[in-house]
Design a protein around this motif. Structure first.
Motif, PDB file in Angstrom:
ATOM      1  N   LEU A 131       0.825  -1.209   0.000  1.00 17.97           N
ATOM      2  CA  LEU A 131       0.000   0.000   0.000  1.00 17.97           C
ATOM      3  C   LEU A 131       0.858   1.256   0.000  1.00 17.97           C
ATOM      4  O   LEU A 131       0.554   2.228  -0.695  1.00 17.97           O
ATOM      5  N   ARG A 132       1.919   1.241   0.784  1.00 14.56           N
ATOM      6  CA  ARG A 132       2.811   2.408   0.812  1.00 14.56           C
ATOM      7  C   ARG A 132       3.439   2.634  -0.555  1.00 14.56           C
ATOM      8  O   ARG A 132       3.496   3.761  -1.052  1.00 14.56           O
ATOM      9  N   ALA A 133       3.885   1.570  -1.205  1.00 14.63           N
ATOM     10  CA  ALA A 133       4.480   1.697  -2.537  1.00 14.63           C
ATOM     11  C   ALA A 133       3.453   2.199  -3.553  1.00 14.63           C
ATOM     12  O   ALA A 133       3.765   3.031  -4.412  1.00 14.63           O
ATOM     13  N   THR A 134       2.219   1.721  -3.434  1.00 14.99           N
ATOM     14  CA  THR A 134       1.159   2.165  -4.341  1.00 14.99           C
ATOM     15  C   THR A 134       0.864   3.645  -4.162  1.00 14.99           C
ATOM     16  O   THR A 134       0.758   4.394  -5.142  1.00 14.99           O
ATOM     17  N   VAL A 135       0.728   4.070  -2.921  1.00 14.38           N
ATOM     18  CA  VAL A 135       0.415   5.486  -2.645  1.00 14.38           C
ATOM     19  C   VAL A 135       1.540   6.388  -3.133  1.00 14.38           C
ATOM     20  O   VAL A 135       1.288   7.408  -3.784  1.00 14.38           O
ATOM     21  N   TRP A 136       2.772   6.019  -2.864  1.00 13.52           N
ATOM     22  CA  TRP A 136       3.892   6.853  -3.299  1.00 13.52           C
ATOM     23  C   TRP A 136       4.025   6.872  -4.821  1.00 13.52           C
ATOM     24  O   TRP A 136       4.365   7.898  -5.407  1.00 13.52           O
ATOM     25  N   ALA A 183      -6.590   4.375  -1.984  1.00  7.56           N
ATOM     26  CA  ALA A 183      -5.332   3.772  -1.556  1.00  7.56           C
ATOM     27  C   ALA A 183      -4.766   4.499  -0.340  1.00  7.56           C
ATOM     28  O   ALA A 183      -4.238   3.860   0.587  1.00  7.56           O
ATOM     29  N   SER A 184      -4.878   5.822  -0.313  1.00  9.08           N
ATOM     30  CA  SER A 184      -4.397   6.590   0.838  1.00  9.08           C
ATOM     31  C   SER A 184      -5.208   6.288   2.094  1.00  9.08           C
ATOM     32  O   SER A 184      -4.650   6.165   3.190  1.00  9.08           O
ATOM     33  N   VAL A 185      -6.510   6.178   1.933  1.00  7.83           N
ATOM     34  CA  VAL A 185      -7.363   5.847   3.075  1.00  7.83           C
ATOM     35  C   VAL A 185      -7.030   4.447   3.589  1.00  7.83           C
ATOM     36  O   VAL A 185      -6.899   4.226   4.804  1.00  7.83           O
ATOM     37  N   ALA A 186      -6.884   3.497   2.686  1.00  4.29           N
ATOM     38  CA  ALA A 186      -6.539   2.132   3.083  1.00  4.29           C
ATOM     39  C   ALA A 186      -5.173   2.091   3.764  1.00  4.29           C
ATOM     40  O   ALA A 186      -4.988   1.373   4.758  1.00  4.29           O
ATOM     41  N   PHE A 187      -4.220   2.868   3.279  1.00  7.72           N
ATOM     42  CA  PHE A 187      -2.894   2.919   3.895  1.00  7.72           C
ATOM     43  C   PHE A 187      -2.965   3.524   5.296  1.00  7.72           C
ATOM     44  O   PHE A 187      -2.318   3.030   6.222  1.00  7.72           O
ATOM     45  N   ALA A 188      -3.759   4.591   5.451  1.00  6.96           N
ATOM     46  CA  ALA A 188      -3.896   5.207   6.773  1.00  6.96           C
ATOM     47  C   ALA A 188      -4.541   4.240   7.763  1.00  6.96           C
ATOM     48  O   ALA A 188      -4.100   4.135   8.919  1.00  6.96           O
ATOM     49  N   VAL A 189      -5.552   3.535   7.324  1.00  3.85           N
ATOM     50  CA  VAL A 189      -6.206   2.560   8.210  1.00  3.85           C
ATOM     51  C   VAL A 189      -5.246   1.421   8.544  1.00  3.85           C
ATOM     52  O   VAL A 189      -5.179   0.978   9.694  1.00  3.85           O
ATOM     53  N   ALA A 190      -4.492   0.957   7.552  1.00  5.04           N
ATOM     54  CA  ALA A 190      -3.548  -0.135   7.792  1.00  5.04           C
ATOM     55  C   ALA A 190      -2.440   0.295   8.748  1.00  5.04           C
ATOM     56  O   ALA A 190      -2.039  -0.477   9.625  1.00  5.04           O
ATOM     57  N   ARG A 191      -1.960   1.508   8.608  1.00  5.83           N
ATOM     58  CA  ARG A 191      -0.912   2.001   9.538  1.00  5.83           C
ATOM     59  C   ARG A 191      -1.471   2.126  10.948  1.00  5.83           C
ATOM     60  O   ARG A 191      -0.792   1.822  11.920  1.00  5.83           O
ATOM     61  N   TRP A 192      -2.704   2.577  11.058  1.00 11.86           N
ATOM     62  CA  TRP A 192      -3.330   2.703  12.385  1.00 11.86           C
ATOM     63  C   TRP A 192      -3.516   1.315  13.000  1.00 11.86           C
ATOM     64  O   TRP A 192      -3.287   1.121  14.176  1.00 11.86           O
ATOM     65  N   ARG A 193      -3.920   0.369  12.164  1.00 14.14           N
ATOM     66  CA  ARG A 193      -4.193  -0.987  12.658  1.00 14.14           C
ATOM     67  C   ARG A 193      -2.933  -1.703  13.078  1.00 14.14           C
ATOM     68  O   ARG A 193      -2.898  -2.399  14.081  1.00 14.14           O
ATOM     69  N   TRP A 194      -1.858  -1.580  12.282  1.00 13.61           N
ATOM     70  CA  TRP A 194      -0.629  -2.335  12.558  1.00 13.61           C
ATOM     71  C   TRP A 194       0.494  -1.473  13.119  1.00 13.61           C
ATOM     72  O   TRP A 194       1.653  -1.855  13.031  1.00 13.61           O
TER      73      TRP A 194
END
Length: 83
Positions: A12-17, A70-81
Motif C-alpha cells: 500500500l505504501r508503494a502504491t500510494v507513493w 489507496a491513501s485511506v486504506a494505507f492510513a487505516v492499515a498504519r493505524w491498525r498495525w
C-alpha cells in the motif's frame, strides 16, 4: 521480539507513493508546457497547452480516483498495525 509489518502495508505504501509521484509528474508536465506557451506567446503553443491540459486532466482524474482510496486504506492499515 520485533513486529514485522505485513506485506499489504508495504504494498500500500508503494502504491500510494507511486500514484503521488505520477500525479506530481503530470502537474509538472502541465506547468512546463504552460511556461513554454507563455514565453513563446504564439497560438501554436496555446493549442499545445489546451491539448495537454485536456489529456493530462483525464489522466489526473484516474490517478486521483485510485490515490484517494489507496491513501485511506494505507492510513487505516498504519493505524491498525502500528507498534
Amino acid at each position: 521480539m520485533s513486529v514485522q509489518r505485513p506485506r499489504a502495508l508495504v504494498a500500500l505504501r508503494a502504491t500510494v507513493w507511486s500514484l503521488a509521484g505520477l500525479l506530481a509528474l503530470a502537474l509538472l508536465t502541465v506547468g512546463t508546457v504552460a511556461l513554454v506557451a507563455e514565453i513563446k506567446g504564439t497560438w501554436h503553443w496555446m493549442i499545445h497547452l489546451e491539448s495537454t491540459i485536456s489529456y493530462v486532466g483525464v489522466f489526473v482524474q484516474y490517478v486521483v480516483a485510485a490515490l484517494v482510496p489507496a491513501s485511506v486504506a494505507f492510513a487505516v492499515a498504519r493505524w491498525r498495525w502500528s507498534p
